[in-house]
Design a protein around this motif. Structure first.
Motif, short mmCIF file in Angstrom:
data_model
loop_
_atom_site.label_atom_id
_atom_site.label_comp_id
_atom_site.label_asym_id
_atom_site.label_seq_id
_atom_site.Cartn_x
_atom_site.Cartn_y
_atom_site.Cartn_z
N THR A 241 0.84 -1.19 0.00
CA THR A 241 0.00 0.00 0.00
C THR A 241 0.88 1.25 0.00
O THR A 241 2.02 1.22 0.47
N ALA A 242 0.35 2.33 -0.54
CA ALA A 242 1.09 3.59 -0.60
C ALA A 242 1.56 4.00 0.78
O ALA A 242 0.83 3.93 1.77
N HIS A 243 2.81 4.42 0.84
CA HIS A 243 3.47 4.90 2.07
C HIS A 243 3.57 3.81 3.12
O HIS A 243 3.77 4.10 4.30
N MET A 244 3.45 2.56 2.70
CA MET A 244 3.56 1.43 3.64
C MET A 244 5.00 0.95 3.64
O MET A 244 5.55 0.64 2.59
N PRO A 245 5.65 0.86 4.81
CA PRO A 245 7.05 0.39 4.86
C PRO A 245 7.16 -1.12 4.86
O PRO A 245 8.25 -1.63 5.06
N ILE A 246 6.06 -1.83 4.67
CA ILE A 246 6.08 -3.30 4.69
C ILE A 246 5.42 -3.82 3.42
O ILE A 246 4.35 -3.37 3.04
N THR A 247 6.11 -4.78 2.76
CA THR A 247 5.56 -5.45 1.57
C THR A 247 5.03 -6.82 1.98
O THR A 247 5.74 -7.59 2.64
N VAL A 248 3.80 -7.12 1.56
CA VAL A 248 3.17 -8.40 1.87
C VAL A 248 3.40 -9.33 0.67
O VAL A 248 3.04 -8.99 -0.46
N VAL A 249 3.98 -10.50 0.93
CA VAL A 249 4.25 -11.48 -0.13
C VAL A 249 3.58 -12.79 0.26
O VAL A 249 3.91 -13.37 1.29
N VAL A 250 2.65 -13.27 -0.58
CA VAL A 250 1.99 -14.56 -0.40
C VAL A 250 2.47 -15.47 -1.53
O VAL A 250 2.32 -15.12 -2.70
N SER A 251 3.04 -16.62 -1.18
CA SER A 251 3.63 -17.48 -2.21
C SER A 251 3.33 -18.94 -1.93
O SER A 251 2.92 -19.31 -0.82
N ARG A 252 3.58 -19.76 -2.99
CA ARG A 252 3.34 -21.18 -2.89
C ARG A 252 4.23 -21.89 -3.90
O ARG A 252 4.46 -21.35 -5.00
N GLU A 253 4.69 -23.08 -3.58
CA GLU A 253 5.55 -23.82 -4.49
C GLU A 253 4.76 -24.26 -5.72
O GLU A 253 3.62 -24.71 -5.61
N TRP A 254 5.43 -24.14 -6.87
CA TRP A 254 4.79 -24.54 -8.13
C TRP A 254 4.43 -26.04 -8.13
O TRP A 254 3.40 -26.44 -8.65
N ARG A 255 5.31 -26.86 -7.55
CA ARG A 255 5.05 -28.29 -7.60
C ARG A 255 3.80 -28.66 -6.80
O ARG A 255 3.08 -29.60 -7.14
N GLU A 256 3.51 -27.90 -5.72
CA GLU A 256 2.29 -28.16 -4.96
C GLU A 256 1.06 -27.65 -5.71
O GLU A 256 0.00 -28.28 -5.71
N ILE A 257 1.24 -26.46 -6.37
CA ILE A 257 0.11 -25.89 -7.12
C ILE A 257 -0.34 -26.85 -8.22
O ILE A 257 -1.54 -27.06 -8.43
N LEU A 258 0.65 -27.46 -8.90
CA LEU A 258 0.33 -28.29 -10.06
C LEU A 258 0.27 -29.78 -9.72
O LEU A 258 0.12 -30.61 -10.62
N ALA A 259 0.41 -30.13 -8.44
CA ALA A 259 0.46 -31.55 -8.07
C ALA A 259 -0.82 -32.28 -8.48
O ALA A 259 -0.77 -33.36 -9.10
N ALA A 260 -1.98 -31.72 -8.11
CA ALA A 260 -3.25 -32.39 -8.44
C ALA A 260 -3.44 -32.46 -9.95
O ALA A 260 -3.89 -33.49 -10.49
N HIS A 261 -3.08 -31.36 -10.65
CA HIS A 261 -3.23 -31.36 -12.11
C HIS A 261 -2.30 -32.39 -12.75
O HIS A 261 -2.70 -33.11 -13.69
N ASP A 262 -1.04 -32.47 -12.26
CA ASP A 262 -0.10 -33.43 -12.84
C ASP A 262 -0.59 -34.86 -12.62
O ASP A 262 -0.44 -35.72 -13.50
N ASP A 263 -1.17 -35.12 -11.45
CA ASP A 263 -1.69 -36.46 -11.19
C ASP A 263 -2.84 -36.79 -12.14
O ASP A 263 -2.93 -37.88 -12.69
N TYR A 264 -3.71 -35.79 -12.35
CA TYR A 264 -4.83 -35.98 -13.27
C TYR A 264 -4.32 -36.19 -14.70
O TYR A 264 -4.81 -37.06 -15.44
N ALA A 265 -3.31 -35.39 -15.09
CA ALA A 265 -2.76 -35.52 -16.44
C ALA A 265 -2.12 -36.89 -16.63
O ALA A 265 -2.25 -37.51 -17.70
N HIS A 266 -1.42 -37.37 -15.60
CA HIS A 266 -0.79 -38.69 -15.71
C HIS A 266 -1.84 -39.77 -15.93
O HIS A 266 -1.67 -40.65 -16.79
#
Length: 756
Positions: A241-266
């Motif tokens: 946010t403007a004039h905010m001294p703190i940056t919020v970062v929300v992240s997740r590993e790609w392998r976990e994001i695509l795990a269910a999809h990769d299993d379905y694709a397999h």
């Protein structure tokens, strides 16, 4: 066909599956980005609200700096209501404590020293660097937030340091479904980790290392890929946010994001592979079944065919007995008697028909030479081959007969118009002129002379039609052979023109009405011009330019060929001398020598005298002879050729393949070059056998130390084939038409012939 359809369907199914899986993966990625972006926005908004409360506290702190109002009581109440702020410390402009928690102030001396004068830069709130690195577990999550205390005019009056409990703040989000690798990082503007929560649990001791991917990120929201820890790819959404001294970062590993999809694709790919294998197996089984059924049908059809063949054999025996009495014993065609009977019956029908009927007489050119030189057995084989070609080119309704010797007759029935005869006659000329392979050691070349008479215009009965067709056939022979002539077109005018040209030819030679045109010979290796062939033309004062086809035969028939040959020899030497006087690099000029000249023992002496008169070397000229020159007496011709070769004159055998000699027959003759007849070159595109024959001739000629010249090259693919086959030199319209002496001079200066 069935296999192709199955393969096409399976290919389409695999393509659609791949497309569906790609689309599904994009949906998973987009959903993750939207979810993380929402969480980051919520956390950032909560931090903004906390910052606004801190700003209100800095306004109360101004009263403490100025020593007015009950600010401490009000500030304590605000701290009690908001559990994020633990305590405060009020500092003056020199960072000296005025109120609040001063006991632990020494912990932040170095960090405060770095921020002295920060308010002068207009910065509203700062996270002290290094503040979160306390070794005390109790203070791990206490992060000091430094705010500037300014008066109404914006002049700095001091600092307010609020101790934030980010552990409490982050615990508010423990119920969010972060997944096994989901994380929430609070970063300083320089990328330092202030606080972190991974997998829904707080990190007891956040790393002090900076995350370079989020160093000095712009205000607002965004998406980035980064690795954290080292080598682990993650998808991150950040919000600041403007004039905010703190940056919020929300992240997740790609392998976990695509795990269910990769299993379905397999599973999808495995299932599709099984379906494909089953489909192909079923298809092969079906094809095998159909193949067996086809074999059964073929067996039944063969049995029926055998029965039909037995019936046909009995019928053919009956027809053979009848045909023996009415057919030619050599070719199997109708004989003369049967031809007359069949034609008479057809003409009776033709009188009541609106269709056109024509009777053709065909005679083979130079057939007597075949019998005389190669034997009657070869002549008989040639007649049989001609009969087969006639049957292949004509309809079953047409009547074909051998009249005797090398004469054939044809009745063409029920044509729509006279113009149909032009097409058919040209087809017969071209078809019967093609080389005959497998009869003699080398290919035989012959051509037909055809005479045509139409019913009833040129005759009302068989005898008259045959007589007029025979007359037209002899007119074709007189006109140069290898052509067809209609009886109605035999006019006195043609005979008068020929008589006129024959009478005027001697004067034309004396009066220099003849001119030479020159066609360049091109070496295929580098496209350089290595010589010319001299071609004579008659510049008639009344009839214009006359080509040799119209007067060479007259010269032979009326005894003028030797005089014509002498003129060509002199003109070639004169032209070579003229070019050398101009300083040109002269190339050899080839000219034809007739059989009469070659049998004249004085010919070498006359040529030597001509060369000496014009100052021309023997290597500057080349004489070309035809295979007819080698007919008896061959000894005289051989002696003349040897004398010419001793003078340095090169000897070329022209139109090789149109006569009856072979390389084995001429290997002992003083011949330097053989010229492939253009009929071989013309057939390179349409006949595989012609290509094999040309390659063989070139190879044998090279083994005999002879050069090979191909004439009549008119197409690029002919030129490419000849070069690939090893041919040395070529000439023809594709390279250059015969040109005047002036244009030949320009080609000499150019030296290299440019091919378009």
């Amino acid at each position: 066909m069935l296999v192709a359809v199955i393969v096409l369907v399976l290919s389409l199914l695999w393509w659609l599956t791949a497309k569906h899986l790609r689309a599904q993966q994009e949906q998973v990625e987009n959903a993750t980005r939207l979810q993380q972006a929402g969480v980051a926005a919520i956390v950032s908004e909560n931090l903004r609200q906390i910052l606004e409360k801190a700003q209100l506290m800095s306004v109360l702190a101004l009263q403490g700096v100025q020593g007015t109002g009950p600010w401490q009581h009000q500030l304590a109440q605000m701290l009690d209501r908001d559990r994020v702020f633990l305590r405060y410390t009020l500092l003056d402009q020199q960072l000296q404590p005025l109120a609040g928690d001063v006991q632990n102030l020494g912990r932040w001396d170095d960090a405060l020293a770095q921020q002295q004068g920060a308010c002068a830069g207009g910065r509203g709130a700062l996270v002290l660097p290094g503040a979160h690195q306390s070794s005390t577990q109790e203070l791990t999550w206490q992060v000091p937030l430094l705010l500037c205390v300014t008066d109404a005019q914006g002049v700095s009056q001091g600092y307010l340091m609020l101790h934030m409990d980010l552990g409490y703040f982050l615990s508010l989000y423990q119920d969010v479904d972060w997944g096994a690798s989901g994380s929430l990082h609070l970063l300083a503007p320089d990328g330092r980790v202030i606080a972190a929560m991974v997998g829904g649990g707080l990190v007891a001791q956040p790393s002090s290392a900076a995350v370079d991917a989020f160093r000095k990120v712009p205000e607002g929201a965004g998406v980035r890929n980064f690795e954290w820890p080292q080598g682990v790819a993650r998808l991150a959404n950040f919000h600041r946010t403007a004039h905010m001294p703190i940056t919020v970062v929300v992240s997740r590993e790609w392998r976990e994001i695509l795990a269910a999809h990769d299993d379905y694709a397999h599973r999808a790919w495995w299932l599709l592979s099984v379906v494909s294998v089953l489909a192909m197996g079923a298809t092969l089984f079906l094809l095998r079944t159909l193949q067996r059924r086809q074999q059964w049908f073929d067996a039944l059809e063969k049995a029926d065919q055998d029965k039909q063949e037995l019936i046909a054999q009995l019928e053919s025996e009956k027809q053979r007995a009848l045909a023996l009495a009415a057919s030619d014993h050599l070719t199997g065609l109708h004989n003369r008697r049967m031809f007359y009977e069949l034609v008479s019956s057809h003409l009776a029908l033709a009188r009541r028909s609106s269709k056109y009927y024509a009777l053709l007489y065909l005679d083979l050119d130079r057939f007597k030479s075949v019998n005389d030189t190669l034997g009657h057995h070869v002549g008989d084989a040639l007649l049989q081959a001609v009969a087969l070609r006639l049957q292949g080119m004509l309809r079953s309704s047409d009547i074909i007969a051998r009249m005797g010797g090398d004469e054939f007759a044809v009745l063409v029935t029920a044509m729509e118009g006279p113009q149909d005869m032009d097409v058919l006659a040209q087809k017969l000329v071209e078809g019967l002129s093609a080389p005959y392979e497998g009869i003699a050691p080398t290919a035989l070349h012959t051509s037909p002379s055809i005479g045509i008479a139409f019913f009833p215009r040129d005759g009302h009965d068989v005898e008259m039609l045959c007589r007029h067709a025979d007359t037209a056939m002899y007119a074709s022979k007189k006109a140069g052979r290898n052509r067809f002539t209609y009886y109605e077109r035999i006019t006195p005018v043609d005979s008068e023109r020929g008589y006129r040209l024959a009478r005027q030819l001697p004067d034309a030679i004396v009066q220099e009405q003849l001119v030479l045109h020159f066609q360049p010979k091109v070496r295929l290796e580098d496209r350089s011009i290595v010589g010319f062939e001299a071609l004579v033309r008659w510049q008639h004062p009344e009839l214009g330019l006359i080509y040799p086809g119209d007067f060479i035969a007259l010269a032979e028939e009326h005894g003028h060929i030797e005089a014509l040959g002498e003129w060509v020899m002199l003109a070639c030497c004169r032209q070579i001398a003229a070019w050398r006087m101009q300083g040109l690099d002269v190339r050899p000029i080839a000219f034809n020598v007739s059989p009469l000249q070659l049998r004249d023992c004085a010919f070498p002496l006359r040529l030597a005298t001509c060369l000496q008169h014009y100052g021309v070397r023997g290597s500057d000229v080349e004489v070309e002879i035809t295979e007819s020159c080698l007919v008896e007496p061959v000894g005289v011709a051989t002696r003349v050729l040897s004398q010419l070769q001793q003078m340095g004159v090169r000897i070329g055998l022209d139109d090789f393949g149109t006569g009856f000699s072979s390389l084995s027959q001429i290997r002992s003759l003083p011949i330097d070059t053989i010229k492939l007849d253009k009929s071989f070159v013309n057939e390179l595109r349409s006949s595989k056998e012609a290509g094999v024959l040309v390659t063989s001739i070139i190879t044998l000629a090279h083994n005999l130390k002879m050069q090979v010249v191909a004439e009549g090259v008119e197409l690029m693919d002919q030129l490419v084939y000849l070069k690939t086959a090893g041919c040395d030199i070529a000439q023809g319209y594709f390279l250059s038409r015969p040109v005047t002496a002036q244009n030949a001079e320009a080609l000499l200066r150019q030296s290299i012939l440019e091919i378009a």
